[in-house]
Design a protein around this motif. Structure first.
Motif, PDB file in Angstrom:
ATOM      1  N   VAL A  52      48.996  46.219  29.631  1.00  0.00           N
ATOM      2  CA  VAL A  52      48.219  44.990  29.702  1.00  0.00           C
ATOM      3  C   VAL A  52      47.442  44.904  31.013  1.00  0.00           C
ATOM      4  CG1 VAL A  52      49.967  43.539  30.813  1.00  0.00           C
ATOM      5  CG2 VAL A  52      48.326  42.512  29.240  1.00  0.00           C
ATOM      6  N   SER A  53      47.890  45.626  32.034  1.00  0.00           N
ATOM      7  CA  SER A  53      47.292  45.517  33.362  1.00  0.00           C
ATOM      8  C   SER A  53      47.483  46.809  34.128  1.00  0.00           C
ATOM      9  CB  SER A  53      47.950  44.364  34.140  1.00  0.00           C
ATOM     10  OG  SER A  53      47.597  44.386  35.506  1.00  0.00           O
ATOM     11  N   ALA A  54      46.615  47.028  35.102  1.00  0.00           N
ATOM     12  CA  ALA A  54      46.769  48.186  35.989  1.00  0.00           C
ATOM     13  C   ALA A  54      47.804  47.928  37.069  1.00  0.00           C
ATOM     14  CB  ALA A  54      45.428  48.525  36.634  1.00  0.00           C
ATOM     15  N   LEU A  55      48.366  46.721  37.097  1.00  0.00           N
ATOM     16  CA  LEU A  55      49.388  46.399  38.092  1.00  0.00           C
ATOM     17  C   LEU A  55      50.442  45.491  37.466  1.00  0.00           C
ATOM     18  CD1 LEU A  55      50.234  46.795  41.067  1.00  0.00           C
ATOM     19  CD2 LEU A  55      49.080  44.639  41.573  1.00  0.00           C
ATOM     20  N   CYS A  56      51.340  46.103  36.715  1.00  0.00           N
ATOM     21  CA  CYS A  56      52.491  45.389  36.160  1.00  0.00           C
ATOM     22  C   CYS A  56      53.653  45.563  37.130  1.00  0.00           C
ATOM     23  CB  CYS A  56      52.853  45.929  34.785  1.00  0.00           C
ATOM     24  SG  CYS A  56      51.652  45.551  33.491  1.00  0.00           S
ATOM     25  N   TRP A  82      37.277  46.030  35.927  1.00  0.00           N
ATOM     26  CA  TRP A  82      36.761  46.647  37.168  1.00  0.00           C
ATOM     27  C   TRP A  82      37.568  46.223  38.390  1.00  0.00           C
ATOM     28  CZ3 TRP A  82      33.894  43.561  33.806  1.00  0.00           C
ATOM     29  CH2 TRP A  82      33.089  44.253  32.892  1.00  0.00           C
ATOM     30  N   VAL A  83      38.717  45.586  38.187  1.00  0.00           N
ATOM     31  CA  VAL A  83      39.410  44.907  39.275  1.00  0.00           C
ATOM     32  C   VAL A  83      39.818  45.846  40.408  1.00  0.00           C
ATOM     33  CG1 VAL A  83      41.720  45.128  38.251  1.00  0.00           C
ATOM     34  CG2 VAL A  83      41.183  43.167  39.742  1.00  0.00           C
ATOM     35  N   GLU A  84      39.957  47.132  40.134  1.00  0.00           N
ATOM     36  CA  GLU A  84      40.364  48.052  41.198  1.00  0.00           C
ATOM     37  C   GLU A  84      39.286  48.229  42.265  1.00  0.00           C
ATOM     38  OE1 GLU A  84      43.284  49.106  41.612  1.00  0.00           O
ATOM     39  OE2 GLU A  84      44.194  48.714  39.668  1.00  0.00           O
ATOM     40  N   THR A  85      38.025  47.959  41.913  1.00  0.00           N
ATOM     41  CA  THR A  85      36.945  48.193  42.880  1.00  0.00           C
ATOM     42  C   THR A  85      36.084  46.955  43.133  1.00  0.00           C
ATOM     43  OG1 THR A  85      35.596  49.056  41.045  1.00  0.00           O
ATOM     44  CG2 THR A  85      36.754  50.659  42.426  1.00  0.00           C
ATOM     45  N   PHE A  86      35.910  46.101  42.137  1.00  0.00           N
ATOM     46  CA  PHE A  86      35.148  44.859  42.326  1.00  0.00           C
ATOM     47  C   PHE A  86      35.532  43.899  41.209  1.00  0.00           C
ATOM     48  CE2 PHE A  86      32.512  47.512  39.621  1.00  0.00           C
ATOM     49  CZ  PHE A  86      31.965  46.641  38.686  1.00  0.00           C
ATOM     50  N   GLY A  87      34.924  42.711  41.214  1.00  0.00           N
ATOM     51  CA  GLY A  87      35.222  41.751  40.165  1.00  0.00           C
ATOM     52  C   GLY A  87      36.321  40.768  40.519  1.00  0.00           C
ATOM     53  N   ALA A  88      36.773  40.789  41.783  1.00  0.00           N
ATOM     54  CA  ALA A  88      37.765  39.829  42.270  1.00  0.00           C
ATOM     55  C   ALA A  88      37.547  39.661  43.772  1.00  0.00           C
ATOM     56  CB  ALA A  88      39.185  40.320  41.996  1.00  0.00           C
ATOM     57  N   THR A  89      38.148  38.634  44.342  1.00  0.00           N
ATOM     58  CA  THR A  89      37.927  38.388  45.759  1.00  0.00           C
ATOM     59  C   THR A  89      38.682  39.408  46.608  1.00  0.00           C
ATOM     60  OG1 THR A  89      39.797  36.908  46.203  1.00  0.00           O
ATOM     61  CG2 THR A  89      37.844  35.925  45.199  1.00  0.00           C
ATOM     62  N   HIS A 125      44.602  35.073  35.987  1.00  0.00           N
ATOM     63  CA  HIS A 125      45.062  35.165  37.372  1.00  0.00           C
ATOM     64  C   HIS A 125      43.936  35.274  38.413  1.00  0.00           C
ATOM     65  CE1 HIS A 125      48.227  36.495  34.651  1.00  0.00           C
ATOM     66  NE2 HIS A 125      49.139  36.396  35.586  1.00  0.00           N
ATOM     67  N   PRO A 126      43.046  36.296  38.325  1.00  0.00           N
ATOM     68  CA  PRO A 126      42.043  36.429  39.393  1.00  0.00           C
ATOM     69  C   PRO A 126      41.020  35.305  39.406  1.00  0.00           C
ATOM     70  CG  PRO A 126      41.670  38.061  37.669  1.00  0.00           C
ATOM     71  CD  PRO A 126      42.974  37.410  37.368  1.00  0.00           C
ATOM     72  N   VAL A 127      40.758  34.688  38.244  1.00  0.00           N
ATOM     73  CA  VAL A 127      39.801  33.579  38.208  1.00  0.00           C
ATOM     74  C   VAL A 127      40.423  32.328  38.805  1.00  0.00           C
ATOM     75  CG1 VAL A 127      38.215  32.263  36.760  1.00  0.00           C
ATOM     76  CG2 VAL A 127      38.837  34.596  36.108  1.00  0.00           C
ATOM     77  N   GLU A 128      41.692  32.084  38.479  1.00  0.00           N
ATOM     78  CA  GLU A 128      42.387  30.950  39.086  1.00  0.00           C
ATOM     79  C   GLU A 128      42.459  31.126  40.601  1.00  0.00           C
ATOM     80  OE1 GLU A 128      46.710  28.665  39.176  1.00  0.00           O
ATOM     81  OE2 GLU A 128      46.417  30.298  37.744  1.00  0.00           O
ATOM     82  N   TRP A 129      42.758  32.331  41.046  1.00  0.00           N
ATOM     83  CA  TRP A 129      42.815  32.631  42.487  1.00  0.00           C
ATOM     84  C   TRP A 129      41.453  32.356  43.127  1.00  0.00           C
ATOM     85  CZ3 TRP A 129      46.945  35.172  45.295  1.00  0.00           C
ATOM     86  CH2 TRP A 129      46.598  35.556  46.595  1.00  0.00           C
ATOM     87  N   ASN A 130      40.393  32.841  42.526  1.00  0.00           N
ATOM     88  CA  ASN A 130      39.040  32.653  43.061  1.00  0.00           C
ATOM     89  C   ASN A 130      38.683  31.169  43.121  1.00  0.00           C
ATOM     90  OD1 ASN A 130      35.907  34.474  42.494  1.00  0.00           O
ATOM     91  ND2 ASN A 130      36.250  32.602  43.638  1.00  0.00           N
TER      92      ASN A 130
END
Length: 513
Positions: A99-103, A55-62, A454-459
């Motif tokens: 693997v990702s929506a942003l390679c 869901w990273v494109e809309t939520f689920g990350a900072t 990545h996004p969890v480490e960032w958070n």
């Protein structure tokens, strides 16, 4: 005595950048150190396209993480060489990797990270020191007074009110005498269904990977020299592996069954797995570039964390040689001489990443440790969602994904519910002014598998930086923020205003990933 800074962030990876960003944005004097000459860790120096939730494109990350992703796309759109059709795609994936929506190319991500921090540097809130490797610490009782670094100017000491360990391997913990765990815990200790039977093993650690970038030149020949230990890797086969190390046969992570993916083809082929440049998106077209972070170059012969420096250096050299051996095998025995190591997308001369991708860190003995029983689907049978943490400082979602280990075990890849990051996992059991700002948070060998992305480490880093700033502002130790409901509520409100989500929507909590 005036300290060198209020918040010292050690390590400039995903967590370190986010920690420096939040603490400096909240008005604190911050110094961010990095052992290499570049920020970004997994995203850049280790060359690992982001593993993210669905869901990273809309939520689920900072909010700041999503801003970084948006800026990467903007930077590509600003390049006049990008084709008009690609420029018009809202959710542009420059590599079209699956693997990702942003390679994206690590050098581009690195430029974006520099841009995010630049206003804070200009304002005087943030100082960045490159080529600073932590080598010691000065402590008094339960406090870290200063961290010592090997630097181009010699050994330098930086003092701070708060120290955030955002290094890739929890390097500050042993230097500061902070209680910590390394390697695999015993099931007798944690009760986790997938922890080790028998005693804990600090040297049972996940494989590391020295990534490389490959460009495809179908009409060329770019064979790298045969590495000295090529014959060893060509003949080596781990007892748990379905084929030789240099070959197409790997292991299905979820089942352990043999798996073979083609280099080129339809569906989930290796080339498009982590492709970071899709040549067809450019006008005129450019060569494709893919990122080699494949099972064939996972190095599991021996651990590198917590070992003597000379052993570490030898093993890292062996890991690099494994990657070069696999590239040589692809070019020669597999029949693809047109594969060319591509340094430009990585910002390196040889086409290998600047630093190894080390999946597993030392981990603090924390006020609260996240166990498999808190997040794993199987371990929470009948509950239907992850544990709800009243002290949540963020969220994440990824499978519990453990690569083969130096203890001789194959993959462990099991389902996980969307989870929260508890504040207690950032707090050491004893040391008062040291915070976990990345993979060294209070998780286990097992739950590291879903908290290391990545996004969890960032958070985690963003929450640590905000916590240090909040503690300074209110004149209270971080431990009190968790212990006092009024302070915890105020801090969580601060995080929400920064754009840090603290929980998953009701309809998502029970999803199985």
């Amino acid at each position: 005595m005036r300290s060198d800074c209020e918040v010292l962030v050690v390590g400039g990876g995903c967590g370190g950048v986010a920690a420096a960003l939040s603490a400096a944005m909240l008005g604190r004097r911050v110094v961010l150190t990095e052992a290499t000459g570049r920020l970004g860790g997994q995203l850049t120096t280790q060359a690992v396209p982001p593993d993210e939730n669905a869901w990273v494109e809309t939520f689920g990350a900072t909010q700041s993480y999503r801003l970084m992703r948006s800026r990467v796309r903007d930077r590509y759109r600003a390049d006049p060489r990008l084709g008009a059709e690609a420029r018009a795609v809202r959710e542009l994936n420059p590599g079209e990797g699956w693997v990702s929506a942003l390679c994206a190319e690590p050098v581009v991500v690195g430029e974006v990270l520099d841009e995010l921090l630049a206003p804070l540097v200009r304002a005087g809130n943030l100082e960045i020191r490159y080529h600073h490797t932590p080598v010691g610490a000065v402590t008094t009782g339960d406090r870290v007074d200063a961290v010592e670094f090997a630097s181009p100017e010699g050994v330098v000491s930086l003092s701070a009110s708060y120290v955030i360990d955002a290094t890739e391997e929890g390097d500050v913990l042993p230097l500061a005498g902070c209680e910590h765990v390394l390697g695999s815990e015993s099931a007798d200790e944690t009760g986790e269904p997938h922890a080790l039977d028998g005693p804990a093993d600090p040297f049972d650690q996940q494989a590391l990977t020295w990534c490389a970038a490959l460009e495809w030149d179908p009409d060329g020949s770019h064979v790298v020299p045969r590495p000295d230990d090529y014959d060893f890797w060509r003949g080596y086969r781990a007892p748990f592996w379905p084929g030789p190390q240099l070959g197409w046969a790997t292991q299905e992570p979820e089942t352990g069954e043999p798996l073979s993916r083609p280099l080129f083809g339809e569906g989930q082929d290796l080339w498009r797995f982590r492709r970071i440049r899709s040549g067809r998106l450019w006008d005129p077209p450019r060569p494709d570039v893919t990122l080699v972070n494949w099972p064939q170059i996972d190095y599991w012969l021996a651990p590198v964390t917590g070992v003597a420096p000379e052993e570490r250096a030898a093993r890292l050299a062996q890991a690099r040689s494994l990657t070069l051996s696999f590239v040589h095998w692809l070019q020669t025995e597999a029949g693809y001489p047109g594969l060319r190591l591509a340094g430009e997308p990585l910002g390196t001369a040889d086409g290998l990443a600047l630093a190894p991708y080390v999946r597993e860190s030392r981990r603090i003995r924390a006020e609260f440790t996240v166990l498999e029983q808190h997040v794993g689907v199987e371990a929470r049978a009948g509950i239907g969602q992850a544990e709800q943490f009243a002290d949540s400082v963020g969220i994440g979602c990824y499978r519990i994904d453990l690569h083969p280990s130096t203890g001789g075990r194959g993959y462990l890849d099991i389902a996980c519910h969307p989870f929260q990051i508890p504040l207690g996992a950032l707090l050491p059991v004893r040391v008062e002014n040291l915070l976990a700002g990345g993979k060294c948070l209070g998780v286990t060998h097992v739950t590291n598998g879903c908290y290391r992305l990545h996004p969890v480490e960032w958070n985690t880093g963003e929450a640590a930086g905000a916590l240090a700033a909040f503690a300074l502002e209110n004149g209270v130790p971080p431990r009190a923020v968790r212990a006092r409901p009024d302070l915890l509520a105020d801090f969580q409100d601060r995080l929400a205003k920064l754009g840090v989500p603290l929980d998953w929507p009701e309809g998502v909590r029970g999803v199985v990933r």
